[in-house]
Design a protein around this motif. Structure first.
Motif, PDB file in Angstrom:
ATOM      1  N   PHE A 186       0.844  -1.199   0.000  1.00 60.79           N
ATOM      2  CA  PHE A 186       0.000   0.000   0.000  1.00 60.79           C
ATOM      3  C   PHE A 186       0.879   1.248   0.000  1.00 60.79           C
ATOM      4  O   PHE A 186       1.781   1.389   0.831  1.00 60.79           O
ATOM      5  N   PRO A 187       0.637   2.196  -0.917  1.00 62.09           N
ATOM      6  CA  PRO A 187       1.559   3.321  -1.118  1.00 62.09           C
ATOM      7  C   PRO A 187       1.306   4.508  -0.182  1.00 62.09           C
ATOM      8  O   PRO A 187       0.716   5.514  -0.576  1.00 62.09           O
ATOM      9  N   GLN A 188       1.794   4.389   1.044  1.00 58.36           N
ATOM     10  CA  GLN A 188       1.702   5.538   1.954  1.00 58.36           C
ATOM     11  C   GLN A 188       2.808   5.477   3.002  1.00 58.36           C
ATOM     12  O   GLN A 188       2.937   4.476   3.702  1.00 58.36           O
ATOM     13  N   ASP A 189       3.590   6.527   3.078  1.00 55.57           N
ATOM     14  CA  ASP A 189       4.592   6.672   4.133  1.00 55.57           C
ATOM     15  C   ASP A 189       3.884   7.301   5.332  1.00 55.57           C
ATOM     16  O   ASP A 189       3.539   8.485   5.315  1.00 55.57           O
ATOM     17  N   LEU A 191       6.775   9.011  -2.163  1.00 60.75           N
ATOM     18  CA  LEU A 191       8.014   8.523  -1.539  1.00 60.75           C
ATOM     19  C   LEU A 191       7.972   7.021  -1.298  1.00 60.75           C
ATOM     20  O   LEU A 191       8.969   6.316  -1.488  1.00 60.75           O
ATOM     21  N   GLN A 192       6.814   6.539  -0.876  1.00 56.35           N
ATOM     22  CA  GLN A 192       6.681   5.092  -0.634  1.00 56.35           C
ATOM     23  C   GLN A 192       6.836   4.320  -1.937  1.00 56.35           C
ATOM     24  O   GLN A 192       7.478   3.273  -1.976  1.00 56.35           O
ATOM     25  N   ILE A 193       6.249   4.843  -3.002  1.00 55.55           N
ATOM     26  CA  ILE A 193       6.362   4.172  -4.304  1.00 55.55           C
ATOM     27  C   ILE A 193       7.816   4.165  -4.780  1.00 55.55           C
ATOM     28  O   ILE A 193       8.319   3.145  -5.281  1.00 55.55           O
ATOM     29  N   ILE A 194       8.496   5.303  -4.633  1.00 54.60           N
ATOM     30  CA  ILE A 194       9.922   5.363  -5.020  1.00 54.60           C
ATOM     31  C   ILE A 194      10.719   4.310  -4.274  1.00 54.60           C
ATOM     32  O   ILE A 194      11.513   3.557  -4.853  1.00 54.60           O
ATOM     33  N   ARG A 195      10.509   4.221  -2.956  1.00 51.12           N
ATOM     34  CA  ARG A 195      11.231   3.240  -2.139  1.00 51.12           C
ATOM     35  C   ARG A 195      10.930   1.821  -2.594  1.00 51.12           C
ATOM     36  O   ARG A 195      11.831   0.992  -2.784  1.00 51.12           O
ATOM     37  N   ASP A 196       9.642   1.523  -2.793  1.00 50.57           N
ATOM     38  CA  ASP A 196       9.242   0.168  -3.168  1.00 50.57           C
ATOM     39  C   ASP A 196       9.796  -0.224  -4.525  1.00 50.57           C
ATOM     40  O   ASP A 196      10.209  -1.376  -4.737  1.00 50.57           O
ATOM     41  N   LEU A 229      12.207  -3.323  -5.434  1.00 50.78           N
ATOM     42  CA  LEU A 229      11.838  -4.282  -6.479  1.00 50.78           C
ATOM     43  C   LEU A 229      12.942  -4.432  -7.507  1.00 50.78           C
ATOM     44  O   LEU A 229      13.250  -5.539  -7.957  1.00 50.78           O
ATOM     45  N   GLU A 230      13.573  -3.319  -7.879  1.00 54.41           N
ATOM     46  CA  GLU A 230      14.677  -3.370  -8.845  1.00 54.41           C
ATOM     47  C   GLU A 230      15.837  -4.200  -8.298  1.00 54.41           C
ATOM     48  O   GLU A 230      16.510  -4.916  -9.040  1.00 54.41           O
ATOM     49  N   TYR A 231      16.028  -4.152  -7.008  1.00 54.73           N
ATOM     50  CA  TYR A 231      17.120  -4.897  -6.363  1.00 54.73           C
ATOM     51  C   TYR A 231      16.790  -6.387  -6.236  1.00 54.73           C
ATOM     52  O   TYR A 231      17.639  -7.252  -6.499  1.00 54.73           O
ATOM     53  N   THR A 232      15.559  -6.686  -5.840  1.00 54.81           N
ATOM     54  CA  THR A 232      15.216  -8.069  -5.503  1.00 54.81           C
ATOM     55  C   THR A 232      14.663  -8.868  -6.673  1.00 54.81           C
ATOM     56  O   THR A 232      14.784 -10.098  -6.695  1.00 54.81           O
ATOM     57  N   GLY A 233      14.027  -8.200  -7.623  1.00 56.44           N
ATOM     58  CA  GLY A 233      13.207  -8.930  -8.576  1.00 56.44           C
ATOM     59  C   GLY A 233      11.890  -9.291  -7.904  1.00 56.44           C
ATOM     60  O   GLY A 233      11.574  -8.825  -6.815  1.00 56.44           O
TER      61      GLY A 233
END
Length: 418
Positions: free
Chosen positions: A180-183, A213-218, A222-226
């Motif tokens: 869920f996209p909320q910091d 900000l939450q979306i950027i972090r997520d 995701l780019e790191y983990t796949g």
């Protein structure tokens, strides 16, 4: 049971009968024959409805009821009847019950209670134990039990390493993780969109920054983990841009938007109507324009009613103390037709199954009957008389909506709305 639908216009791009007006003969839950002016003897029920259209059955990716624990909001039985009368043959059911759906037994219980209903239930399991955001729940066991995805409904994942672990672990069985996209540290105790309206009304705001900000972090994680990530109910212009850029990079990410965030702005808050208190909050015209464009170009993968029944004791109170949420199943079709063509609307109501690993029904001879019945013609004012849900907390009350939903045919089940 033998059913004969007369002069139904078929809206299904996967069907050889797309955009054709045909008769459909359904026997024992299967489409036996499709043709013009069919002559069938011994029919149990012949269905003739004004301007009848049919499509493959609609699916909603985010529906909440109440059972177990919050039956005063909605039971599974009545919730599924409401879904059927709203045109839906399949729903993804959120885990925000009491107790939370966070293990195999809870998934099995939900499926057992929903068994033999016309509307099929695809449970979403909680990502963390008790949806407390501390320890991962039993994801694989829930997957084995029938869970289609994992997320803590309307609760963001505060600890970034927890999302990292979830994305890595879920890859072992091709699981879909919801975030869920909320910091919450930025959203704080916000109630509405942080903008001119919130200042004017003296209500604490939730800035767009909290979502973005939450979306950027997520997306970085995701780019790191796949893995596979789904971001439910985005609401801002920049969120659309961020996800568009992530898809260009090749990240396996999808997102949805709540239908009410496509129609209403925070200007609606002037009446302090608690039905307008939703999460994410109603934003601005600029955000709505970006969300609609994002849907049309495919950046946003799906719409959802984000159906969230809240009992009167938790809605008919001061705005600050009211719970977030609006029901949306009954208004979904009519609201979408306000904004999109009929083909687009049906595409949005049927196209999200694939992301959740569900089979797409098709209108063809020999296939199981999985149909939504409706007419796109006419307009009406949405009132409580149009609501089949136990709770009546709809942001769409008194809104002008389009078309009419007649009901569904799902296997051997025929449900027709009054």
């Amino acid at each position: 049971m033998k059913l004969l639908l007369r002069s139904a216009k078929i809206i299904d791009p996967n069907s050889p009968h797309h955009h054709k007006k045909m008769d459909l003969f359904i026997k024992d839950g299967r489409i036996e024959k499709i043709g013009t002016s069919l002559k069938i003897s011994e029919v149990d029920k012949e269905i003739k409805l004004k301007d009848l259209h049919v499509s493959s059955g609609w699916f909603d990716s985010s529906v909440s009821f109440g059972e177990p624990g919050f039956e005063e909001r909605e039971t599974i039985s009545n919730g599924l009847k409401a879904a059927a009368k709203s045109g839906f043959t399949h729903i993804a059911l959120n885990p925000n019950t009491n107790p939370v759906v966070d293990d195999n037994g809870a998934i099995t219980s939900i499926l057992s209670k929903a068994k033999n209903n016309a509307v099929k239930v695809a449970p979403i399991g909680s990502l963390t134990k008790g949806s407390e955001g501390v320890d991962l729940a039993e994801l694989y066991d829930m997957h084995q039990g029938g869970a289609i995805a994992f997320g803590d409904h309307k609760k963001s994942i505060a600890h970034p390493n927890l999302l990292k672990l979830a994305l890595q672990y879920a890859q072992n069985f091709d699981g879909l993780v919801l975030s869920f996209p909320q910091d919450n540290k930025i959203a704080g105790k916000g109630l509405v969109n942080e903008e001119v309206s919130s200042t004017f009304l003296g209500l604490k705001g939730i800035p767009a920054l909290a979502e973005e900000l939450q979306i950027i972090r997520d997306l970085y994680i995701l780019e790191y983990t796949g893995g596979k990530l789904h971001i439910p109910t985005i609401s801002t212009e920049k969120s659309v841009r961020l996800i568009k850029e992530a898809k260009k990079k090749g990240l396996n990410v999808s997102c949805s938007v709540a239908i009410h965030n496509l129609l209403f702005t925070d200007d609606l808050l002037k009446e302090f109507d608690t039905n307008t208190k939703v999460l994410p909050p109603l934003r601005t015209k600029k955000d709505i324009k970006a969300l609609i464009k994002g849907l049309k170009e495919g950046t946003i993968d799906m719409v959802t009613s984000d159906h969230s029944p809240i009992d009167i004791e938790h809605k008919k109170v001061e705005f600050e103390y009211a719970l977030f949420g609006s029901i949306g199943l009954e208004s979904a079709f009519g609201a979408l037709l306000q904004l999109f063509t009929l083909d687009e609307t049906i595409g949005f109501l049927t196209g999200s199954r694939k992301r959740f690993g569900l089979k797409m029904p098709v209108i063809k001879e020999g296939k199981r009957a999985n149909l939504s019945m409706f007419s796109p013609e006419g307009t009406y004012t949405f009132t409580t008389e149009n609501i089949h849900s136990s709770s009546k907390n709809s942001v769409f009350l008194d809104s002008k909506l389009c078309g009419k939903v007649y009901g569904i045919i799902s296997g051997k089940n025929l449900i027709v709305s009054e």
